[in-house]
Design a protein around this motif. Structure first.
Motif, PDB file in Angstrom:
ATOM      1  N   VAL A  61       0.840  -1.191   0.000  1.00  0.00           N
ATOM      2  CA  VAL A  61       0.000   0.000   0.000  1.00  0.00           C
ATOM      3  C   VAL A  61       0.880   1.249   0.000  1.00  0.00           C
ATOM      4  O   VAL A  61       1.862   1.332   0.747  1.00  0.00           O
ATOM      5  N   SER A  62       0.533   2.209  -0.836  1.00  0.00           N
ATOM      6  CA  SER A  62       1.200   3.508  -0.799  1.00  0.00           C
ATOM      7  C   SER A  62       0.925   4.187   0.548  1.00  0.00           C
ATOM      8  O   SER A  62      -0.176   4.062   1.093  1.00  0.00           O
ATOM      9  N   THR A  90       0.431  -8.759   9.251  1.00  0.00           N
ATOM     10  CA  THR A  90       1.721  -9.271   8.769  1.00  0.00           C
ATOM     11  C   THR A  90       1.745  -9.399   7.249  1.00  0.00           C
ATOM     12  O   THR A  90       2.822  -9.542   6.658  1.00  0.00           O
ATOM     13  N   LYS A  91       0.581  -9.356   6.624  1.00  0.00           N
ATOM     14  CA  LYS A  91       0.506  -9.472   5.171  1.00  0.00           C
ATOM     15  C   LYS A  91       0.445  -8.117   4.471  1.00  0.00           C
ATOM     16  O   LYS A  91       0.289  -8.057   3.257  1.00  0.00           O
ATOM     17  N   VAL A  92       0.591  -7.044   5.220  1.00  0.00           N
ATOM     18  CA  VAL A  92       0.452  -5.703   4.653  1.00  0.00           C
ATOM     19  C   VAL A  92       1.754  -4.922   4.823  1.00  0.00           C
ATOM     20  O   VAL A  92       2.302  -4.840   5.924  1.00  0.00           O
ATOM     21  N   THR A  93       2.242  -4.364   3.718  1.00  0.00           N
ATOM     22  CA  THR A  93       3.427  -3.510   3.744  1.00  0.00           C
ATOM     23  C   THR A  93       3.068  -2.147   3.183  1.00  0.00           C
ATOM     24  O   THR A  93       2.572  -2.048   2.051  1.00  0.00           O
ATOM     25  N   ILE A  94       3.289  -1.108   3.969  1.00  0.00           N
ATOM     26  CA  ILE A  94       3.095   0.265   3.516  1.00  0.00           C
ATOM     27  C   ILE A  94       4.453   0.783   3.056  1.00  0.00           C
ATOM     28  O   ILE A  94       5.406   0.810   3.843  1.00  0.00           O
ATOM     29  N   VAL A 101      -2.253  -1.330  -3.652  1.00  0.00           N
ATOM     30  CA  VAL A 101      -3.220  -0.242  -3.483  1.00  0.00           C
ATOM     31  C   VAL A 101      -2.453   1.062  -3.641  1.00  0.00           C
ATOM     32  O   VAL A 101      -1.634   1.413  -2.785  1.00  0.00           O
ATOM     33  N   ALA A 102      -2.708   1.760  -4.733  1.00  0.00           N
ATOM     34  CA  ALA A 102      -1.865   2.916  -5.022  1.00  0.00           C
ATOM     35  C   ALA A 102      -2.585   3.910  -5.926  1.00  0.00           C
ATOM     36  O   ALA A 102      -3.779   4.160  -5.745  1.00  0.00           O
ATOM     37  N   HIS A 103      -1.872   4.440  -6.914  1.00  0.00           N
ATOM     38  CA  HIS A 103      -2.289   5.619  -7.656  1.00  0.00           C
ATOM     39  C   HIS A 103      -2.294   5.363  -9.159  1.00  0.00           C
ATOM     40  O   HIS A 103      -1.633   4.448  -9.653  1.00  0.00           O
ATOM     41  N   GLY A 104      -2.991   6.238  -9.880  1.00  0.00           N
ATOM     42  CA  GLY A 104      -3.202   6.018 -11.299  1.00  0.00           C
ATOM     43  C   GLY A 104      -1.944   5.914 -12.133  1.00  0.00           C
ATOM     44  O   GLY A 104      -1.778   4.976 -12.912  1.00  0.00           O
TER      45      GLY A 104
END
Length: 238
Positions: free
Chosen positions: A67-68, A97-101, A182-185
């Protein structure tokens, strides 16, 4: 074999919902805008239709999410996985634990062009004696005071290597190792180019609506044949 039963790992690209600057086309990189009311509705609609047990993006099949760190992306992630149908009923959620920002999937740093329209950028460059032969193109020229195409390529390639390391052992199934970004265009379109091994400045016209989902994967269960889905049938809901 149906798309839902396909064992080849997938990469889901989730663009954040609408912001105030999305509406008028201003370049939004580091500026930390939140979603508009309409942007929230866009993401909620995507979540209801596509995210949840037995749906296209099944939390039980996800190995990792990147994720951004921008508010609009974090808000979108929360709406997709915490307040959507993925957390209703059987209680399926995404473990922390499955999410990295990470900045690796943050939007292109537009530097001096932050908040400007394309026409304003080109006019300003022309006034400074730039682009006498060809108009400014971010994919080729990058941004003054921000990131170059080479810098963006480097960080995206690093992330792609990490994803393929996770997915390569399971190209024919064994474990469900779908991933989500999960990010940007613009950065997600850049990611798609690099996933397909195209130079970031290749003339590959791509569109990506706010709140939308894109899908990448591999042909023939082969780690060396990255591809994208032109279309995918949705799972049948009981």
């Amino acid at each position: 074999m149906s798309d839902l039963d396909a064992s080849t790992p997938r990469i889901f690209l989730a663009r954040h919902g609408e912001t105030e600057w999305t509406k008028n086309g201003r370049y939004t990189g580091t500026t930390d805008l939140e979603l508009t009311h309409h942007g929230i509705k866009q993401v909620k609609g995507t979540a209801i239709q596509l995210v949840g047990p037995g749906k296209l993006i099944d939390p039980g099949r996800i190995a990792h999410i990147w994720v951004s760190p921008r508010k609009r992306a974090l808000q979108t992630f929360s709406l997709l996985f915490n307040n959507s149908s993925s957390s209703i009923g059987d209680g399926t959620t995404i473990a922390k634990t499955k999410v990295t920002i990470t900045e690796d999937i943050a939007e292109w740093d537009y530097g001096d062009y932050e908040g400007l329209l394309v026409g304003e950028i080109r006019a300003g460059r022309k006034k400074r004696g730039l682009d006498s032969e060809t108009a400014w193109n971010i994919w080729r020229d990058g941004c003054e005071g921000g990131e170059s195409a080479e810098q963006v390529t480097e960080r995206l390639d690093r992330l792609i290597s990490e994803i393929r390391e996770i997915q390569e052992p399971y190209m024919n199934g064994g474990n469900a190792v779908d991933v989500v970004l999960v990010a940007h265009g613009l950065i997600l379109r850049a990611f798609a180019k690099r996933w397909l091994n195209y130079p970031i400045d290749s003339p590959l016209p791509l569109m990506f609506s706010p709140g939308a989902i894109g899908i990448l994967s591999y042909k023939n269960h082969d780690i060396d044949e990255p591809g994208f889905y032109l279309g995918m049938a949705l799972p049948l809901q009981d």
